[in-house]
Scaffold this active site. Structure first.
Site, PDB file in Angstrom:
ATOM      1  N   GLU A 430     -12.071   8.601  76.354  1.00 55.41           N
ATOM      2  CA  GLU A 430     -12.206   7.514  77.335  1.00 55.41           C
ATOM      3  C   GLU A 430     -12.975   7.943  78.583  1.00 55.41           C
ATOM      4  OE1 GLU A 430     -11.748   4.722  75.397  1.00 55.41           O
ATOM      5  OE2 GLU A 430     -12.305   4.453  77.489  1.00 55.41           O
TER       6      GLU A 430
HETATM    7  C1  LIG Z   1      -9.171  12.780  69.233  1.00 56.51           C
HETATM    8  C2  LIG Z   1     -10.343  12.021  69.749  1.00 56.51           C
HETATM    9  C3  LIG Z   1     -10.351  10.635  69.684  1.00 56.51           C
HETATM   10  C4  LIG Z   1     -11.466   9.916  70.121  1.00 56.51           C
HETATM   11  N1  LIG Z   1     -11.485   8.547  69.964  1.00 56.51           N
HETATM   12  C5  LIG Z   1     -12.654   7.883  70.200  1.00 56.51           C
HETATM   13  C6  LIG Z   1     -12.783   6.502  69.843  1.00 56.51           C
HETATM   14  O1  LIG Z   1     -11.840   5.860  69.395  1.00 56.51           O
HETATM   15  N2  LIG Z   1     -13.990   5.899  70.022  1.00 56.51           N
HETATM   16  C7  LIG Z   1     -15.067   6.567  70.529  1.00 56.51           C
HETATM   17  O2  LIG Z   1     -16.121   5.967  70.648  1.00 56.51           O
HETATM   18  N3  LIG Z   1     -14.983   7.867  70.879  1.00 56.51           N
HETATM   19  C8  LIG Z   1     -13.799   8.537  70.723  1.00 56.51           C
HETATM   20  N4  LIG Z   1     -13.697   9.865  71.049  1.00 56.51           N
HETATM   21  C9  LIG Z   1     -14.859  10.530  71.621  1.00 56.51           C
HETATM   22  C10 LIG Z   1     -14.678  10.871  73.091  1.00 56.51           C
HETATM   23  O3  LIG Z   1     -14.702   9.730  73.881  1.00 56.51           O
HETATM   24  C11 LIG Z   1     -15.769  11.910  73.441  1.00 56.51           C
HETATM   25  O4  LIG Z   1     -15.411  13.124  72.807  1.00 56.51           O
HETATM   26  C12 LIG Z   1     -15.935  12.094  74.927  1.00 56.51           C
HETATM   27  O5  LIG Z   1     -16.470  10.947  75.514  1.00 56.51           O
HETATM   28  C13 LIG Z   1     -16.818  13.299  75.276  1.00 56.51           C
HETATM   29  O6  LIG Z   1     -18.008  13.291  74.549  1.00 56.51           O
HETATM   30  P1  LIG Z   1     -18.476  14.615  73.750  1.00 56.51           P
HETATM   31  O7  LIG Z   1     -17.337  15.042  72.904  1.00 56.51           O
HETATM   32  O8  LIG Z   1     -19.763  14.382  73.109  1.00 56.51           O
HETATM   33  O9  LIG Z   1     -18.622  15.715  74.878  1.00 56.51           O
HETATM   34  P2  LIG Z   1     -19.941  15.928  75.802  1.00 56.51           P
HETATM   35  O10 LIG Z   1     -20.430  14.619  76.299  1.00 56.51           O
HETATM   36  O11 LIG Z   1     -20.898  16.810  75.094  1.00 56.51           O
HETATM   37  O12 LIG Z   1     -19.320  16.719  77.041  1.00 56.51           O
HETATM   38  C14 LIG Z   1     -19.083  18.125  77.026  1.00 56.51           C
HETATM   39  C15 LIG Z   1     -18.745  18.547  78.465  1.00 56.51           C
HETATM   40  O13 LIG Z   1     -19.865  18.256  79.326  1.00 56.51           O
HETATM   41  C16 LIG Z   1     -19.472  17.398  80.376  1.00 56.51           C
HETATM   42  N5  LIG Z   1     -20.546  16.442  80.639  1.00 56.51           N
HETATM   43  C17 LIG Z   1     -21.272  15.737  79.758  1.00 56.51           C
HETATM   44  N6  LIG Z   1     -22.156  14.959  80.410  1.00 56.51           N
HETATM   45  C18 LIG Z   1     -21.983  15.169  81.720  1.00 56.51           C
HETATM   46  C19 LIG Z   1     -22.562  14.663  82.910  1.00 56.51           C
HETATM   47  N7  LIG Z   1     -23.522  13.736  82.882  1.00 56.51           N
HETATM   48  N8  LIG Z   1     -22.141  15.136  84.096  1.00 56.51           N
HETATM   49  C20 LIG Z   1     -21.149  16.060  84.155  1.00 56.51           C
HETATM   50  N9  LIG Z   1     -20.552  16.570  83.075  1.00 56.51           N
HETATM   51  C21 LIG Z   1     -20.952  16.131  81.872  1.00 56.51           C
HETATM   52  C22 LIG Z   1     -18.204  16.702  79.883  1.00 56.51           C
HETATM   53  O14 LIG Z   1     -17.376  16.276  80.965  1.00 56.51           O
HETATM   54  C23 LIG Z   1     -17.561  17.797  79.045  1.00 56.51           C
HETATM   55  O15 LIG Z   1     -16.809  18.648  79.868  1.00 56.51           O
HETATM   56  C24 LIG Z   1     -12.566  10.600  70.673  1.00 56.51           C
HETATM   57  C25 LIG Z   1     -12.544  11.993  70.779  1.00 56.51           C
HETATM   58  C26 LIG Z   1     -11.454  12.696  70.318  1.00 56.51           C
HETATM   59  C27 LIG Z   1     -11.482  14.194  70.401  1.00 56.51           C
END
Ligand SMILES: Cc1cc2nc3c(=O)[nH]c(=O)nc-3n(C[C@H](O)[C@H](O)[C@H](O)COP(=O)(O)OP(=O)(O)OC[C@H]3O[C@@H](n4cnc5c(N)ncnc54)[C@H](O)[C@@H]3O)c2cc1C
Length: 571
Positions: A430
């Site tokens: 989220e």
């Molecule tokens: C168990 C689980 C359930 C989930 N359920 C859903 C779901 O129902 N629907 C859905 O769509 N998604 C879902 N997600 C996905 C979740 O919302 C994402 O994992 C999350 O938004 C982070 O994206 P990412 O994993 O690609 O991490 P990344 O975006 O790669 O982030 C990695 C790190 O970099 C930081 N970062 C990235 N961009 C920036 C920025 N611009 N400025 C500062 N810091 C930054 C982040 O804060 C984080 O610390 C789920 C994930 C999990 C693990």
């Protein structure tokens, strides 16, 4: 150890801290009487204690699994889901025209939090449906509303949200799923979505996906995104199920926790979808769902913190170890000062996080009921704070719960470790807590800090009024609020966004700390010399001072953060 839903705490907060009675004065929520509110909290408490909490451990031991393309849920989840659906808990705040109860979000938030404490994995399913219901209520056509909303509200069908793709996580605008107009009012949706919570399961007959995708020739980034409703089975006009749609589960993730919640990789191949909201208006529509889910996820953190705290207190009151310095204590580890520090921190921070989340929900309800822009701005300001502080509190307290248990905390049978594993993701999904903090210092300050200043005016007015009765609590709250006001003004003067972002996380936490002090002070005034005043004193004397270090961090600029080169970082 059994879970006890904190019904009395919510009742106290409603009556003395967040002024729930104010909602009853509005036409929209005049039916949320004292009797109704109490009956709902009590009934929800029973569901949590008796039906959901017993499913916590089985979900961890027997994760959801994918069998021949169908997701089978953990033992007992079907009973839990049926009880949630039949009790009407999914549609508590949904429109009565479609079978909902039309109750305030504040009440729904309380119920959702209690359910999260009982069984987080299962609670995520109704939370996803609630978000989808709200998005459809606001943005879908009348035909879609009439067909889908009654089924989602009754729990016959469930909802999901599909944003994330391998290359598009925090940066949703990088998504590449596509949609093509079929020319008959439907669209063909193609693409892969990852990490989709409750993406498939055997609890309901249909799973309805809200999918973000891009139409041909749509601009890059978030501006070019549209939202589509893609059901697993295409419904007939009478709501009966028709053909299977072009969507399937590719795999389920193996996770560190939250095992009972199936997290799916979803593949869409020319799946039939219906546009929700205007073309290229997808993000606005999805934000309705995301804001709902952000408040809900903050509550998830608090719910797990509550359960972890209950376990830790119980354990500490039974475990004997070492001689304690207390002459008239219980003779258990709860007499040791350091264990007390942990138990008091747990209770004080749970109160603060819960009161902040309910204040946010109240602002949402007041905005809806009155149409006031000030309430809308208050809700927008508090949403990232509720999400990040609620989930940070969940993680910190679950982790502290492990520590209170000593070695037994590391042994799975006590359940302390599961809380810590399960709640971890709430700070990630989220919108990570880092993204929430950036939202606070950027978008939520586009008013030049006006909404924040209005809130701090209220904090200081209460502190002024409390000076006569509780001067030792009132003064530090007033001082902390002034420091936060100065930091907010400093922040708003920064035009270099990287400077704002460099201090965003400590700024958000300092904001939560100050609000926690304010809300604890309210509780202390309502319960002078009682347990609430004692807890408030602990919070204000020991936890609130953290705001000063956080604000120094928040205003330190960005230079030192980037002082090391990439090579030096890697060295
Ligand atoms: C168990 C689980 C359930 C989930 N359920 C859903 C779901 O129902 N629907 C859905 O769509 N998604 C879902 N997600 C996905 C979740 O919302 C994402 O994992 C999350 O938004 C982070 O994206 P990412 O994993 O690609 O991490 P990344 O975006 O790669 O982030 C990695 C790190 O970099 C930081 N970062 C990235 N961009 C920036 C920025 N611009 N400025 C500062 N810091 C930054 C982040 O804060 C984080 O610390 C789920 C994930 C999990 C693990």
């Amino acid at each position: 150890m059994p879970f006890h839903a904190p019904v009395d705490d919510f009742t106290f907060l409603f009556d003395h801290v967040v002024d729930f009675a104010r909602l009853r004065e509005t036409q929209q929520f005049q039916d949320a009487t004292d009797d109704v509110t109490r009956a709902i909290l009590t009934e929800a408490g029973k569901l949590c204690d008796e039906v959901m909490a017993p499913l916590q451990r089985p979900g961890d031991l027997h994760p959801a699994r994918l069998e021949n393309g169908i997701v089978r849920t953990s033992p007992g989840y079907e009973t839990g889901w049926t009880a949630i659906a039949e009790g009407g808990w999914i549609g508590m705040s949904a429109d009565p025209e479609y079978g909902g109860m039309g109750l305030p979000m504040t009440l729904t938030s309380a119920v959702n939090e209690m359910m999260s404490g009982a069984c987080l994995s299962l609670q995520l399913a109704p939370l996803m449906s609630q978000g989808q219901i709200e998005a459809l209520e606001h943005h879908a056509s009348d035909a879609i509303k009439a067909l889908y909303l009654p089924k989602l509200i009754s729990g016959d069908w469930t909802g999901t949200m599909n944003l994330t793709e391998p290359q598009a996580g925090s940066d949703v605008g990088a998504l590449s799923s596509k949609a093509v107009d079929n020319g008959d009012g439907t669209y063909a949706v193609t693409g892969q979505k990852i990490y989709i919570s409750w993406g498939d399961h055997d609890l309901a007959e249909n799973v309805c996906h809200l999918v973000l995708a891009r139409l041909p020739d749509a601009p890059a980034g978030t501006k070019g995104i549209s939202l589509f409703l893609v059901p697993k089975f295409i419904p007939n006009e009478d709501g009966s199920l028709g053909a299977a749609n072009g969507v399937k589960v590719v795999s389920l993730e193996h996770k560190m926790g939250l095992h009972g919640s199936p997290t799916a990789v979803m593949q869409y191949d020319d799946a039939t979808g219906w546009l929700v909201g205007p073309e290229q208006g997808g993000m606005a529509a999805m934000f309705t769902m995301m804001n709902n889910a952000r408040l809900g996820v903050g509550g998830q953190g608090i719910g797990v913190a509550e359960a972890a705290c209950q376990h830790a207190v119980q354990y500490a009151l039974e475990r004997k170890q070492g001689r304690t310095a207390l002459a008239d204590g219980t003779g258990t580890i709860s007499d040791h000062a350091d264990v007390r520090r942990m138990l008091m921190t747990m209770k004080a921070d749970i109160f603060a996080a819960r009161a902040i989340a309910l204040s946010c929900a109240m602002a949402i309800d007041m905005a809806r009921a009155t149409g006031s822009d000030d309430w809308r701005a208050r809700a927008a300001l508090l949403t990232p704070i509720s999400k990040a502080f609620g989930t940070d509190t969940g993680m910190a307290i679950a982790e502290m719960g492990v520590q209170v248990h000593g070695g037994m905390g590391f042994i799975e049978e006590t359940g302390a470790a599961q809380f810590s594993r399960d709640v971890r993701v709430t700070a990630i999904y989220e919108g990570t807590n880092g993204i929430q903090a950036m939202d606070l210092v950027a978008r939520k300050m586009m008013d030049g800090g006006e909404a924040a200043a209005r809130l701090l005016d209220e904090v200081e007015a209460l502190a002024e009024a409390a000076r006569g009765t509780l001067p030792d609590l009132a003064e530090p709250v007033w001082q902390a609020s002034e420091s936060l006001r100065e930091a907010t003004e400093w922040l708003n003067a920064q035009t270099d966004m990287n400077i704002r972002f460099s201090g965003a996380v400590p700024y958000l936490r300092a904001f939560a700390r100050v609000l926690g002090g304010y809300l604890h002070l309210k509780a202390a005034l309502a319960d002078q010399e009682g347990a609430r005043e004692k807890l408030a004193r602990f919070y204000i004397k020991r936890l609130l001072p953290e705001h000063a270090g956080l604000l120094a961090h928040a205003q330190a600029g960005s230079e030192d953060l980037f002082a090391l080169s990439a090579d030096e970082l890697a060295a």
